[in-house]
Scaffold this motif. Structure first.
Motif, PDB file in Angstrom:
ATOM      1  N   TRP A 115      11.987 -43.377  55.308  1.00 37.62           N
ATOM      2  CA  TRP A 115      11.729 -42.667  56.561  1.00 37.62           C
ATOM      3  C   TRP A 115      10.362 -41.996  56.494  1.00 37.62           C
ATOM      4  O   TRP A 115      10.005 -41.429  55.460  1.00 37.62           O
ATOM      5  N   HIS A 116       9.678 -42.015  57.631  1.00 38.42           N
ATOM      6  CA  HIS A 116       8.437 -41.249  57.710  1.00 38.42           C
ATOM      7  C   HIS A 116       8.450 -40.377  58.965  1.00 38.42           C
ATOM      8  O   HIS A 116       8.280 -40.881  60.073  1.00 38.42           O
ATOM      9  N   PRO A 117       8.681 -39.081  58.802  1.00 38.49           N
ATOM     10  CA  PRO A 117       8.567 -38.167  59.943  1.00 38.49           C
ATOM     11  C   PRO A 117       7.091 -37.852  60.168  1.00 38.49           C
ATOM     12  O   PRO A 117       6.499 -37.083  59.420  1.00 38.49           O
ATOM     13  N   MET A 170      -0.542 -40.052  52.613  1.00 43.11           N
ATOM     14  CA  MET A 170      -0.108 -40.482  53.943  1.00 43.11           C
ATOM     15  C   MET A 170      -0.548 -39.481  55.004  1.00 43.11           C
ATOM     16  O   MET A 170       0.253 -38.748  55.590  1.00 43.11           O
ATOM     17  N   ASN A 209       7.078 -35.832  54.902  1.00 45.36           N
ATOM     18  CA  ASN A 209       7.608 -35.858  53.543  1.00 45.36           C
ATOM     19  C   ASN A 209       6.475 -35.339  52.665  1.00 45.36           C
ATOM     20  O   ASN A 209       5.400 -35.956  52.585  1.00 45.36           O
ATOM     21  N   CYS A 240       2.558 -37.723  57.351  1.00 44.95           N
ATOM     22  CA  CYS A 240       3.992 -37.785  57.113  1.00 44.95           C
ATOM     23  C   CYS A 240       4.441 -36.420  56.615  1.00 44.95           C
ATOM     24  O   CYS A 240       3.796 -35.824  55.755  1.00 44.95           O
TER      25      CYS A 240
HETATM   26 CU    CU Z   1       6.561 -40.639  54.675  1.00 45.48          CU
END
Ligand code: CU
Ligand code: C2O
Length: 490
Positions: free
Chosen positions: A423-425, A483, A475, A473
């Motif tokens: 997942w990438h928020p 990212m 994360n 992202c």
């Molecule tokens: Cu991510």
């Protein structure tokens, strides 16, 4: 920007069908609320002052002592609360052994106040102070957190709640619930965890289930303990109780400041009527469960009409474990709570999706009501290199990455595609963007999940807040290993 009348007239002549955003709907030209930006913030003239000390702190989870870094000695940090249009003035005192900053997550502030180290300010050095001050441009549920390295994965986060000048939602009580995946001190520091990830070529080696695959891969079958999952700093064994009375309308402000966990949230015995996404109002939609990525927030109304002692549970997607608070009716005093690992069946019920969400103001781009396409589109892939543990946006790794080009006043579209298994928020500073969900009136958000395995996300924004803005992202481990990109203009 200069309005392109010719383009407008041409399109108007061709009729409205098929030209609108998201493939349906007609742009309304009246009665739409404008998107918040610092330039549009009308101040109340009132100043709300807070002092926050970032410092090493002792922290107890279920009877176990940890030392971490936090604000004012607690995790989460203290609630900051003020009214839309007020000036927020926060004196940050850095008593950490490292530089730090504060980012006002979700609020479109003036760029110099945005708290991104080495982009909008140098980190505030150990022993020094910095004063953040800005007019708060919009109401809603926000967070503040450190933006330096992996500091977010310690205790350096807290709730920031902005009340509207006039409350339109009716409710009897409200509770903020901050979800976290606790790692600091369990297997070393977050920096140790990252070193381990890198050394293990992304295979999570000796840490076993600890990382559980950052962003929601399957846990590596229990070789080591999980981190703790927390609600408001408390583990499931020692939950906070939210007192309610039968008949109450309870506003829950759900926030996910965790570093590595997409949660699914549900209230046993109740449904949730979602009223706000990332601070801004949406058309209310009633569901059983809400998925909430790192950096996202949802407000939901829970109708307290089912006395008892109930689990408010947040489970990590793709991992074992459970975080909880208890919903405790005054009528049910003395009843004992369900066991710590009881998973409410509502978790498997109707799950909120972005397709359910519509902006409450029925806004859509372009804001001036003209028909045209976006001025610019960025097509971006999201991918990772598990060999070296590095994450990329369109093949580039921050800080060795080009800024994403945008010009002031433009209507910009981002099309994201996830070429990884996690997942990438994705979070954009300084702006709200409108998620294109097929309704033509998608929700305005500042953080949105891109699902694993070729998941796609498309959103539009208006470049109405000049500066150098981080797009990354949420994360923390993905951000820290590349990212991220800058969006700069003006
Ligand atoms: Cu991510
Ligand atoms: Cu909540 Cu760039 O962060």
């Amino acid at each position: 920007r200069a309005i392109d009348r010719k383009k407008f007239l041409g399109l108007a002549g061709a009729g409205l069908g098929g030209l609108a955003l998201g493939g349906c709907g007609v742009l309304s030209t009246d009665g739409r609320r404008r998107l918040p930006s610092p330039a549009r913030a009308s101040g109340t003239g009132r100043v709300r002052e807070y002092a926050l000390e970032a410092a090493p702190a002792g922290f107890e989870i279920a009877g176990r002592e940890f030392s971490t870094w936090g604000y004012d000695g607690g995790v989460p940090g203290p609630e900051l609360r003020l009214t839309e249009g007020d000036t927020l003035r926060v004196r940050l005192k850095n008593a950490l052994p490292a530089g730090t900053t504060i980012h006002w997550h979700g609020l479109p502030v003036e760029n110099p106040m945005d708290g991104v180290p080495d982009v909008t300010q140098p980190p505030v050095r150990s022993g020094e102070e910095f004063v953040y001050e800005f007019v708060v441009p919009t109401a809603g549920t926000y967070m503040y957190h450190s933006h330096v390295g992996l500091q977010l994965d310690r205790g350096l986060y807290g709730p920031l709640i902005v009340e509207p000048k006039r409350e339109e939602l009716s409710y009897d009580r409200e509770y903020a619930l901050l979800l976290d995946d606790w790692l600091d001190g369990v297997f070393g520091t977050p920096e140790d965890a990252l070193a381990e990830l890198r050394g293990a070529g992304g295979m999570m080696g000796g840490m076993g289930g600890m990382m559980g695959g950052p962003g929601g891969g399957p846990a590596m079958s229990g070789a080591v303990d999980h981190p703790y999952y927390l609600v408001n700093g408390r583990a499931a064994e020692d939950p906070a109780s939210l007192a309610v009375r039968r008949g109450d309308r309870v506003r829950l402000r759900l926030m996910n400041p965790s570093s590595d966990t997409v949660f699914r949230f549900a209230a046993a015995g109740h449904r949730l009527t979602v009223t706000h996404a990332d601070g801004l109002p949406v058309r209310p939609v009633t569901v059983d469960a809400v998925r909430i990525g790192m950096g996202e927030r949802y407000d939901a109304i829970l109708e307290a009409n089912n006395p008892g002692v109930w689990q408010l549970a947040a489970v990590p997607e793709g991992k074992d474990g459970l975080a909880r608070a208890l919903l405790r009716y005054e009528e049910s005093r003395g009843e004992s709570p369900p066991p710590a690992n009881a998973r409410p069946p509502e978790l498997g019920g109707r799950l909120l999706s972005y397709a359910d969400l519509r902006d409450a103001g029925e806004r859509s781009f372009p804001e001036d009501g003209l028909f045209s396409g976006p001025d610019r589109t960025h097509e971006l892939t999201l991918s990772g290199d598990m060999g070296s543990y590095a994450w990329h946006i369109d093949g580039q790794r921050y800080p060795d990455a080009d800024p994403l080009e945008v010009r002031e006043g433009e209507w910009v579209r981002f099309n994201l595609q996830n070429h990884s298994m996690m997942w990438h928020p994705m979070h954009l500073h300084g702006h709200f963007f409108q998620v294109r969900n097929g309704t033509g009136r998608g929700p305005f958000k500042d953080t949105a999940l891109v699902e694993p395995h070729m998941g796609e996300l498309s959103f539009d924004l208006v470049a109405n807040n000049p500066g150098e803005w981080f797009f990354h992202c949420h994360n923390a481990y993905h951000m820290e290993t590349g990212m991220a990109r800058l969006v700069s203009y003006g």
